[in-house]
Write a protein that holds these residues in place. Sequence first.
Motif, PDB file in Angstrom:
ATOM      1  N   ILE A  60       0.860  -1.183   0.000  1.00 59.04           N
ATOM      2  CA  ILE A  60       0.000   0.000   0.000  1.00 59.04           C
ATOM      3  C   ILE A  60       0.897   1.234   0.000  1.00 59.04           C
ATOM      4  CG2 ILE A  60      -1.788   1.297   1.207  1.00 59.04           C
ATOM      5  CD1 ILE A  60      -2.653  -1.308   2.554  1.00 59.04           C
ATOM      6  N   LEU A  61       0.746   2.073  -1.005  1.00 65.02           N
ATOM      7  CA  LEU A  61       1.481   3.333  -1.083  1.00 65.02           C
ATOM      8  C   LEU A  61       0.481   4.478  -0.977  1.00 65.02           C
ATOM      9  CD1 LEU A  61       4.290   4.337  -3.560  1.00 65.02           C
ATOM     10  CD2 LEU A  61       2.330   5.840  -3.235  1.00 65.02           C
ATOM     11  N   THR A  62       0.712   5.402  -0.055  1.00 73.28           N
ATOM     12  CA  THR A  62      -0.152   6.577   0.048  1.00 73.28           C
ATOM     13  C   THR A  62       0.701   7.830  -0.064  1.00 73.28           C
ATOM     14  OG1 THR A  62      -0.048   6.952   2.457  1.00 73.28           O
ATOM     15  CG2 THR A  62      -1.602   5.272   1.658  1.00 73.28           C
ATOM     16  N   TYR A  63       0.177   8.836  -0.723  1.00 71.92           N
ATOM     17  CA  TYR A  63       0.874  10.106  -0.886  1.00 71.92           C
ATOM     18  C   TYR A  63      -0.083  11.242  -0.585  1.00 71.92           C
ATOM     19  CZ  TYR A  63       2.978  14.184  -3.154  1.00 71.92           C
ATOM     20  OH  TYR A  63       3.480  15.435  -3.406  1.00 71.92           O
ATOM     21  N   SER A  64       0.356  12.192   0.241  1.00 70.42           N
ATOM     22  CA  SER A  64      -0.411  13.401   0.509  1.00 70.42           C
ATOM     23  C   SER A  64       0.500  14.593   0.278  1.00 70.42           C
ATOM     24  CB  SER A  64      -0.928  13.419   1.957  1.00 70.42           C
ATOM     25  OG  SER A  64      -1.881  12.407   2.160  1.00 70.42           O
ATOM     26  N   GLY A  65       0.161  15.411  -0.667  1.00 63.24           N
ATOM     27  CA  GLY A  65       1.002  16.548  -0.981  1.00 63.24           C
ATOM     28  C   GLY A  65       0.585  17.188  -2.285  1.00 63.24           C
ATOM     29  N   HIS A  66       1.520  17.897  -2.887  1.00 67.55           N
ATOM     30  CA  HIS A  66       1.209  18.640  -4.106  1.00 67.55           C
ATOM     31  C   HIS A  66       1.402  17.783  -5.348  1.00 67.55           C
ATOM     32  CE1 HIS A  66       0.682  22.404  -1.970  1.00 67.55           C
ATOM     33  NE2 HIS A  66       1.829  22.218  -1.353  1.00 67.55           N
ATOM     34  N   GLY A  67       0.561  18.029  -6.323  1.00 69.27           N
ATOM     35  CA  GLY A  67       0.662  17.352  -7.600  1.00 69.27           C
ATOM     36  C   GLY A  67       0.648  18.364  -8.729  1.00 69.27           C
ATOM     37  N   TYR A  68       1.204  17.975  -9.869  1.00 69.93           N
ATOM     38  CA  TYR A  68       1.243  18.857 -11.038  1.00 69.93           C
ATOM     39  C   TYR A  68       1.073  18.013 -12.285  1.00 69.93           C
ATOM     40  CZ  TYR A  68       3.121  21.775 -14.785  1.00 69.93           C
ATOM     41  OH  TYR A  68       3.275  22.455 -15.955  1.00 69.93           O
ATOM     42  N   SER A  69       0.272  18.497 -13.214  1.00 72.23           N
ATOM     43  CA  SER A  69       0.081  17.839 -14.497  1.00 72.23           C
ATOM     44  C   SER A  69       0.454  18.832 -15.589  1.00 72.23           C
ATOM     45  CB  SER A  69      -1.375  17.379 -14.661  1.00 72.23           C
ATOM     46  OG  SER A  69      -1.563  16.709 -15.886  1.00 72.23           O
ATOM     47  N   ASP A  70       1.423  18.465 -16.434  1.00 72.52           N
ATOM     48  CA  ASP A  70       1.871  19.422 -17.449  1.00 72.52           C
ATOM     49  C   ASP A  70       0.960  19.381 -18.676  1.00 72.52           C
ATOM     50  OD1 ASP A  70       2.626  17.310 -19.117  1.00 72.52           O
ATOM     51  OD2 ASP A  70       4.767  17.528 -18.726  1.00 72.52           O
ATOM     52  N   PRO A  71       1.131  20.325 -19.604  1.00 77.14           N
ATOM     53  CA  PRO A  71       0.253  20.389 -20.783  1.00 77.14           C
ATOM     54  C   PRO A  71       0.277  19.129 -21.640  1.00 77.14           C
ATOM     55  CG  PRO A  71       1.416  22.465 -20.508  1.00 77.14           C
ATOM     56  CD  PRO A  71       2.023  21.504 -19.534  1.00 77.14           C
ATOM     57  N   ASP A  72       1.351  18.339 -21.532  1.00 74.38           N
ATOM     58  CA  ASP A  72       1.442  17.102 -22.308  1.00 74.38           C
ATOM     59  C   ASP A  72       0.783  15.923 -21.604  1.00 74.38           C
ATOM     60  OD1 ASP A  72       2.899  18.379 -24.332  1.00 74.38           O
ATOM     61  OD2 ASP A  72       4.777  18.090 -23.242  1.00 74.38           O
ATOM     62  N   GLY A  73       0.251  16.167 -20.405  1.00 74.05           N
ATOM     63  CA  GLY A  73      -0.442  15.112 -19.697  1.00 74.05           C
ATOM     64  C   GLY A  73       0.419  14.311 -18.746  1.00 74.05           C
ATOM     65  N   MET A  74       1.699  14.677 -18.602  1.00 76.43           N
ATOM     66  CA  MET A  74       2.556  13.976 -17.643  1.00 76.43           C
ATOM     67  C   MET A  74       2.241  14.463 -16.234  1.00 76.43           C
ATOM     68  SD  MET A  74       4.906  11.723 -17.048  1.00 76.43           S
ATOM     69  CE  MET A  74       5.701  11.421 -18.634  1.00 76.43           C
ATOM     70  N   PHE A  75       2.100  13.510 -15.307  1.00 83.35           N
ATOM     71  CA  PHE A  75       1.755  13.830 -13.925  1.00 83.35           C
ATOM     72  C   PHE A  75       2.996  13.755 -13.052  1.00 83.35           C
ATOM     73  CE2 PHE A  75       0.420  12.234  -9.679  1.00 83.35           C
ATOM     74  CZ  PHE A  75      -0.287  13.360  -9.276  1.00 83.35           C
ATOM     75  N   TYR A  76       3.078  14.669 -12.064  1.00 82.06           N
ATOM     76  CA  TYR A  76       4.225  14.711 -11.171  1.00 82.06           C
ATOM     77  C   TYR A  76       3.774  14.827  -9.722  1.00 82.06           C
ATOM     78  CZ  TYR A  76       6.804  16.023 -15.429  1.00 82.06           C
ATOM     79  OH  TYR A  76       7.342  16.051 -16.690  1.00 82.06           O
ATOM     80  N   LEU A  77       4.456  14.092  -8.833  1.00 80.45           N
ATOM     81  CA  LEU A  77       4.378  14.337  -7.401  1.00 80.45           C
ATOM     82  C   LEU A  77       5.580  15.205  -7.036  1.00 80.45           C
ATOM     83  CD1 LEU A  77       3.550  10.745  -6.084  1.00 80.45           C
ATOM     84  CD2 LEU A  77       1.957  12.574  -6.664  1.00 80.45           C
ATOM     85  N   LEU A  78       5.401  16.119  -6.078  1.00 81.97           N
ATOM     86  CA  LEU A  78       6.467  17.052  -5.750  1.00 81.97           C
ATOM     87  C   LEU A  78       7.155  16.633  -4.451  1.00 81.97           C
ATOM     88  CD1 LEU A  78       4.781  20.458  -6.694  1.00 81.97           C
ATOM     89  CD2 LEU A  78       5.776  18.679  -8.157  1.00 81.97           C
TER      90      LEU A  78
END
Length: 233
Positions: A60-78
């Motif tokens: 089980i992996l959980t993440y709480s924080g900021h996320g970003y999705s660029d115009p090309d659709g790539m998703f990032y956790l910060l």
Amino acid sequence: VSDAVEMQGAVKQRLEAAGYVVESHLLTADDSQPNGSSKDRWRSVLAEIAGKATPDDTFILTYSGHGYSDPDGMFYLLPSDLQGDCGMVDSALKQSAISSDDLTNWIRPIDAGEMVMILDACYSAASIESNDFKPGPMGNRGLGQLAYDKRIRVLAASQATQPAGEAGALGMGYLSYALVKNGLDASQADWQPKDGAIWLREWLAYGVEQTPKLYETVRDGKKVAGEQGNRGV
């Protein structure tokens, strides 16, 4: 940080009470350890898990924080050691962030029988929704395809173009609060059916059902009041 601490404590307590042996890793960034949730830390911990996990295990992996999705659709956790300025996203920032491709490469070697990812971040559905993703063996090589291949359950706090919320008075993000405080601590996730046990499937389904309702309750001032923010850039 409060999301991570509360989530780890509640899930570990439930699993140990049910007789499971739990190995948990808490990656948080605060004043005492500013880079406790760095990109390298993520990579090394997931590599350690990959070296130990077996088909008899649950991951089980959980993440709480900021996320970003660029115009090309790539998703990032910060991560905590993010480089650059979030007000002006550039290539340096993206390289220091944790992309969905990074997660794919780090999670692929984990050979656990049951796998779950809970992402309490803005635009988090973008982690598995790419422009060319097809839910089948001939789809792309991204995290969505990996989730399909490994049957990973992914619970995202928001749609791919939507911010995720947090309320100051709750002290947590809406999804994390619904899962931990209402779902586990108050045993409200025992609902499909109500039988004295909370199964993984119904716990995640409870989060899907209750997070929008919790947001509306807080927004309308029916339960708590407090400054609301989001987890995007």
